[in-house]
Design an enzyme around this catalytic site. Structure first.
Site, PDB file in Angstrom:
ATOM      1  N   GLY A   6       0.812  -1.253  -0.158  1.00  0.00           N
ATOM      2  CA  GLY A   6       0.282   0.293   0.037  1.00  0.00           C
ATOM      3  C   GLY A   6       0.265   0.899  -0.384  1.00  0.00           C
ATOM      4  N   GLY A   9      -0.563   5.033  -1.200  1.00  0.00           N
ATOM      5  CA  GLY A   9      -1.288   5.692  -0.281  1.00  0.00           C
ATOM      6  C   GLY A   9      -1.087   6.829   0.659  1.00  0.00           C
ATOM      7  N   GLN A  10      -2.340   6.850   1.143  1.00  0.00           N
ATOM      8  CA  GLN A  10      -1.630   8.421   2.125  1.00  0.00           C
ATOM      9  C   GLN A  10      -0.187   8.532   2.610  1.00  0.00           C
ATOM     10  OE1 GLN A  10      -4.290   9.711   4.849  1.00  0.00           O
ATOM     11  NE2 GLN A  10      -3.897  11.653   5.218  1.00  0.00           N
ATOM     12  N   LEU A  11      -0.733   7.634   3.556  1.00  0.00           N
ATOM     13  CA  LEU A  11       0.708   7.553   4.696  1.00  0.00           C
ATOM     14  C   LEU A  11       1.134   6.499   3.937  1.00  0.00           C
ATOM     15  CD1 LEU A  11       1.186   6.794   7.789  1.00  0.00           C
ATOM     16  CD2 LEU A  11       0.443   5.247   7.961  1.00  0.00           C
ATOM     17  N   ASP A  32       2.448  -1.785  -4.458  1.00  0.00           N
ATOM     18  CA  ASP A  32       0.845  -1.123  -4.584  1.00  0.00           C
ATOM     19  C   ASP A  32      -0.074  -2.249  -5.075  1.00  0.00           C
ATOM     20  OD1 ASP A  32      -0.434   1.255  -3.067  1.00  0.00           O
ATOM     21  OD2 ASP A  32      -2.336   0.528  -5.073  1.00  0.00           O
ATOM     22  N   TYR A 140     -14.748  -0.316   8.383  1.00  0.00           N
ATOM     23  CA  TYR A 140     -13.819  -0.102   8.911  1.00  0.00           C
ATOM     24  C   TYR A 140     -13.725  -0.616  10.028  1.00  0.00           C
ATOM     25  CZ  TYR A 140     -10.096   3.176   9.486  1.00  0.00           C
ATOM     26  OH  TYR A 140      -8.138   3.786   9.369  1.00  0.00           O
ATOM     27  N   LYS A 144     -10.789  -3.093  11.938  1.00  0.00           N
ATOM     28  CA  LYS A 144     -10.284  -2.384  12.358  1.00  0.00           C
ATOM     29  C   LYS A 144      -9.934  -3.502  13.698  1.00  0.00           C
ATOM     30  CE  LYS A 144      -7.683  -0.433   9.562  1.00  0.00           C
ATOM     31  NZ  LYS A 144      -5.453  -0.357   8.847  1.00  0.00           N
TER      32      LYS A 144
HETATM   33  C1  VAH Z   1     -10.351   7.757   7.589  1.00  0.00           C
HETATM   34  N1  VAH Z   1      -8.687   8.790   7.880  1.00  0.00           N
HETATM   35  O1  VAH Z   1     -11.681   8.602   8.255  1.00  0.00           O
HETATM   36  C2  VAH Z   1      -9.045   7.828   8.030  1.00  0.00           C
HETATM   37  C3  VAH Z   1      -8.920   7.548   9.875  1.00  0.00           C
HETATM   38  C4  VAH Z   1     -10.005   8.203  12.116  1.00  0.00           C
HETATM   39  C5  VAH Z   1      -9.610   8.083  10.642  1.00  0.00           C
HETATM   40  O2  VAH Z   1      -9.192   6.280  10.232  1.00  0.00           O
HETATM   41  O3  VAH Z   1     -11.618   6.666   7.608  1.00  0.00           O
END
Ligand code: VAH
Length: 314
Positions: A6, A9-11, A32, A140, A144
């Site tokens: 990845g 990506g942003q990170l 990626d 999401y 996590k």
């Molecule tokens: C999101 N930038 O918005 C991520 C992050 C806490 C936000 O997990 O999904």
């Protein structure tokens, strides 16, 4: 060698650059599912990789003699609600592949980001503690939370040295984010620099934990370089820097851009933001591996307004 999954990506874009400056370009393999957007990722080895493809992952690890894997590929909160099953499949299968390969091949270390999205509507909302009720209601957040359980399981049961941070909303100017609920705080700078009006998809008082990307990168490197015995939390560490609302970041930018204007038009992402904490207690990270953030809101705004136009040749 290190493998970043990845990396586009942003990170991933910024973490790859930092890890290459520490370990050397040739020792950090970027990968990626998308071809790199910026030439920077081609300063070292790049491989196309679908994070759910275990065979291809194993082949890359063998080919480059990889000893550390950073798994940054994920579908974020907002995008995940548009395609729940795909988000669950990608976020979980990729992690299970990496953990199992780390066990089989005895990799040195694994990094996997979690998020404040693991907290939910009944979690304590202010100075949210490391351990508390977590009832995430985004795919999401659920992925996590489940992923944190798997990380702790592989550490306890197989000794896999996997480490994790619950990032707040990450604000950077180098790579655009993809599908997050906190991404308004990235977009606002691009509009301010271009002298355009900004419409916020979160309401003016949505107070959320946020962090400037340099702080997030520093926290990740500090955690990964800490002696294993200091890393006492093997689910994922709470991590905190600043909290602000769309109105507060707008007012801070306006100090530099007096003509800047904003309006608020909350959309489906407001519901997600409303389930997240206002602020995070990260005292465990500060105690276990000396974490401390550098950037407050004023410093972040000042730095981005200075650097963004230069970086993007605006
Ligand atoms: C999101 N930038 O918005 C991520 C992050 C806490 C936000 O997990 O999904």
């Amino acid at each position: 060698t290190l493998l970043i999954i990845g990396a586009a990506g942003q990170l991933g874009t910024e973490l790859t650059a930092e890890l290459r400056s520490i370990h050397g370009n040739a020792n950090v393999i970027a990968s990626d599912i998308n071809k790199p957007g910026n030439a920077q990722l081609n300063e070292g080895p790049f491989e196309m990789l679908d994070a759910t493809d275990a065979d291809r992952l194993a082949a890359i690890i063998d080919q480059y003699k990889v000893t550390q894997v950073y798994l940054l590929a994920a579908i974020l909160s907002a995008k995940g609600e548009q395609n729940p099953r795909f988000a669950w499949q990608l976020n979980m299968q990729s992690l299970l592949n990496v953990l199992e390969i780390a066990r089989e091949k005895k990799l040195n270390k694994v990094y996997w980001p979690s998020s404040i999205a693991v907290f939910g509507p009944t979690s304590p909302v202010d100075h949210t503690p490391q351990d508390c009720v977590m009832d995430p209601n985004t795919v999401y957040g659920i992925s996590k939370q489940a992923g944190e359980r798997w990380c702790e399981y592989y550490f306890e049961k197989y000794g896999v040295d996997v480490r994790s941070l619950r990032y707040p909303g990450l604000i950077g100017y180098k790579a655009l984010p993809g599908g997050g609920t906190t991404d308004y705080a990235v977009d606002i700078f691009h509009k301010a620099i271009k002298g355009e009006h900004f419409e916020s998809f979160l309401s003016e008082n949505s107070y959320l934990p946020m962090m400037y990307m340099p702080d997030a990168i520093k926290a990740t490197i500090d955690l990964m370089e800490a002696p294993s015995e200091n890393v006492k939390v093997r689910s994922s560490y709470n991590l905190s820097a600043i909290s602000f609302t769309p109105q507060q970041i707008f007012e801070e930018i306006k100090k530099h851009k007096p003509d800047f204007t904003i309006s608020y038009n909350p959309d489906y992402r407001q519901k997600i933001a409303d389930t997240w904490p206002n602020s995070i207690d990260d005292s465990r990270a500060r105690a276990d591996w000396n974490w401390k953030h550098q950037y407050d809101l004023a410093a972040m705004v000042q730095d981005i307004l200075e650097q963004l136009p230069v970086y993007h040749n605006l």
